[in-house]
Design a protein around this motif. Structure first.
Motif, PDB file in Angstrom:
ATOM      1  N   GLU A 149       0.674  -1.111   0.045  1.00 16.28           N
ATOM      2  CA  GLU A 149      -0.062   0.296  -0.024  1.00 16.28           C
ATOM      3  C   GLU A 149       0.861   1.133   0.018  1.00 16.28           C
ATOM      4  O   GLU A 149       0.480   2.329  -0.625  1.00 16.28           O
ATOM      5  CB  GLU A 149      -1.058   0.040   1.156  1.00 16.28           C
TER       6      GLU A 149
ATOM      7  N   ILE B 288      -2.103   5.853   0.172  1.00 14.12           N
ATOM      8  CA  ILE B 288      -3.099   5.012  -0.556  1.00 14.12           C
ATOM      9  C   ILE B 288      -4.458   5.686  -0.868  1.00 14.12           C
ATOM     10  O   ILE B 288      -4.875   6.371   0.268  1.00 14.12           O
ATOM     11  CB  ILE B 288      -3.364   3.615   0.256  1.00 14.12           C
TER      12      ILE B 288
ATOM     13  N   ARG C 182      -8.139   4.523  -1.726  1.00 18.91           N
ATOM     14  CA  ARG C 182      -8.943   3.141  -1.751  1.00 18.91           C
ATOM     15  C   ARG C 182     -10.435   3.342  -2.691  1.00 18.91           C
ATOM     16  O   ARG C 182     -10.582   2.750  -3.244  1.00 18.91           O
ATOM     17  CB  ARG C 182      -9.482   2.745  -0.317  1.00 18.91           C
ATOM     18  N   GLU C 183     -10.680   4.520  -2.696  1.00 21.49           N
ATOM     19  CA  GLU C 183     -12.079   4.914  -3.403  1.00 21.49           C
ATOM     20  C   GLU C 183     -12.186   6.340  -3.746  1.00 21.49           C
ATOM     21  O   GLU C 183     -11.742   7.147  -2.946  1.00 21.49           O
ATOM     22  CB  GLU C 183     -13.355   4.199  -2.987  1.00 21.49           C
TER      23      GLU C 183
ATOM     24  N   ALA D 135      -8.018   5.502  -7.180  1.00 21.06           N
ATOM     25  CA  ALA D 135      -7.634   4.218  -6.567  1.00 21.06           C
ATOM     26  C   ALA D 135      -6.757   3.481  -7.859  1.00 21.06           C
ATOM     27  O   ALA D 135      -5.443   3.210  -7.643  1.00 21.06           O
ATOM     28  CB  ALA D 135      -8.717   3.230  -6.020  1.00 21.06           C
TER      29      ALA D 135
ATOM     30  N   TYR E 262      -2.725   2.863  -7.621  1.00 17.64           N
ATOM     31  CA  TYR E 262      -2.230   1.528  -7.939  1.00 17.64           C
ATOM     32  C   TYR E 262      -1.188   1.724  -9.124  1.00 17.64           C
ATOM     33  O   TYR E 262      -0.080   1.109  -8.915  1.00 17.64           O
ATOM     34  CB  TYR E 262      -3.473   0.526  -8.074  1.00 17.64           C
TER      35      TYR E 262
ATOM     36  N   PHE F  45      -4.782  -3.744  -2.100  1.00 12.67           N
ATOM     37  CA  PHE F  45      -4.815  -2.887  -0.915  1.00 12.67           C
ATOM     38  C   PHE F  45      -5.342  -3.400   0.173  1.00 12.67           C
ATOM     39  O   PHE F  45      -6.115  -2.795   0.927  1.00 12.67           O
ATOM     40  CB  PHE F  45      -5.256  -1.350  -1.415  1.00 12.67           C
ATOM     41  N   GLN F  46      -5.104  -4.864   0.508  1.00 11.41           N
ATOM     42  CA  GLN F  46      -5.586  -5.504   1.614  1.00 11.41           C
ATOM     43  C   GLN F  46      -4.658  -6.076   2.363  1.00 11.41           C
ATOM     44  O   GLN F  46      -3.534  -6.483   1.865  1.00 11.41           O
ATOM     45  CB  GLN F  46      -6.641  -6.632   1.007  1.00 11.41           C
TER      46      GLN F  46
ATOM     47  N   GLU G  24     -11.779  -3.072  -2.039  1.00  8.70           N
ATOM     48  CA  GLU G  24     -11.724  -2.034  -3.229  1.00  8.70           C
ATOM     49  C   GLU G  24     -12.866  -2.138  -4.377  1.00  8.70           C
ATOM     50  O   GLU G  24     -13.601  -3.365  -4.132  1.00  8.70           O
ATOM     51  CB  GLU G  24     -10.484  -2.387  -4.015  1.00  8.70           C
TER      52      GLU G  24
END
Length: 201
Positions: free
Chosen positions: A29, A36, A38-39, A44, A48, A78-79, A107
């Motif tokens: 991340e 980061i 995420r949304e 996102a 990435y 991203f987990q 995500e």
């Protein structure tokens, strides 16, 4: 923070591999010092992609000279872990906002699909391209190289989430009691690879 992995990239190149395999976590991340996002999906994906480009730059000389397999894993999307639940959307609560110990994907599906495309679009066609839940793409299938057949599988995409079992740990996916009987976790209805991948295998 490890970019550009210079000692690793240099030493892999010295081996002159016939086939290169990246088993996931091509990025983390915080890769390259970037934060980061995420949304929503569009920023996102951009967040990435600049991290994934760095991975490509670092290992370009190795990948230029040998067939390369890349499998995405948890940190690529991203987990902290993936218990994919067949592509389900992760249920986030205020009491447990983390992305490590629950089933599904945190995500947006569009971002997960971008991760899949960047990692596996050069692989042979999947055995069955039918998407999983949320229209998340799949990539399991066969690779024949040098007369050897390799099974490419998504080992976490269908896996049942840990909240479906009782571990008595601080997190649903943690067992801390050394006397815990792990056989109690083998419950009916839980999935590891999923019916589709098992049929392929």
């Amino acid at each position: 923070y490890g970019f550009p992995y210079e000692p690793v990239a240099r030493n892999v190149a010295k081996l002159q591999p016939d086939l290169v395999f990246f088993s996931g976590d091509q990025i983390y991340e915080s890769h390259g010092g970037f934060g980061i996002i995420r949304e929503p999906a569009a920023p996102a994906i951009l967040n990435y992609l600049r991290k994934f480009y760095q991975f490509g730059w670092a290992f370009r000389d190795v990948m230029r000279h040998a067939p390369t397999l890349c499998l995405p894993d948890d940190h690529d999307v991203f987990q902290g872990n993936i218990w994919g639940e067949g592509g389900a959307k992760m249920s986030i609560t205020a009491a447990d906002p983390g992305a490590s110990s629950k089933g599904g994907y945190i995500e947006p599906a569009r971002m997960v699909n971008a991760v899949h495309r960047t990692n596996v679009s050069h692989h042979p066609d999947p055995f069955d391209p039918t998407p999983s839940k949320q229209d998340i793409s799949v990539y399991y299938g066969d690779l024949v190289y040098g007369g050897v057949s390799f099974a490419i599988i998504a080992d976490r995409q269908w896996k049942s989430g840990p909240e479906r079992v009782k571990t008595d740990g601080p997190r649903a996916d943690h067992v801390v009691d050394p006397k815990f009987d792990c056989r109690t976790l083998d419950q009916p209805g839980l999935v590891l690879l999923g019916d589709r991948q098992e049929a392929f295998l």
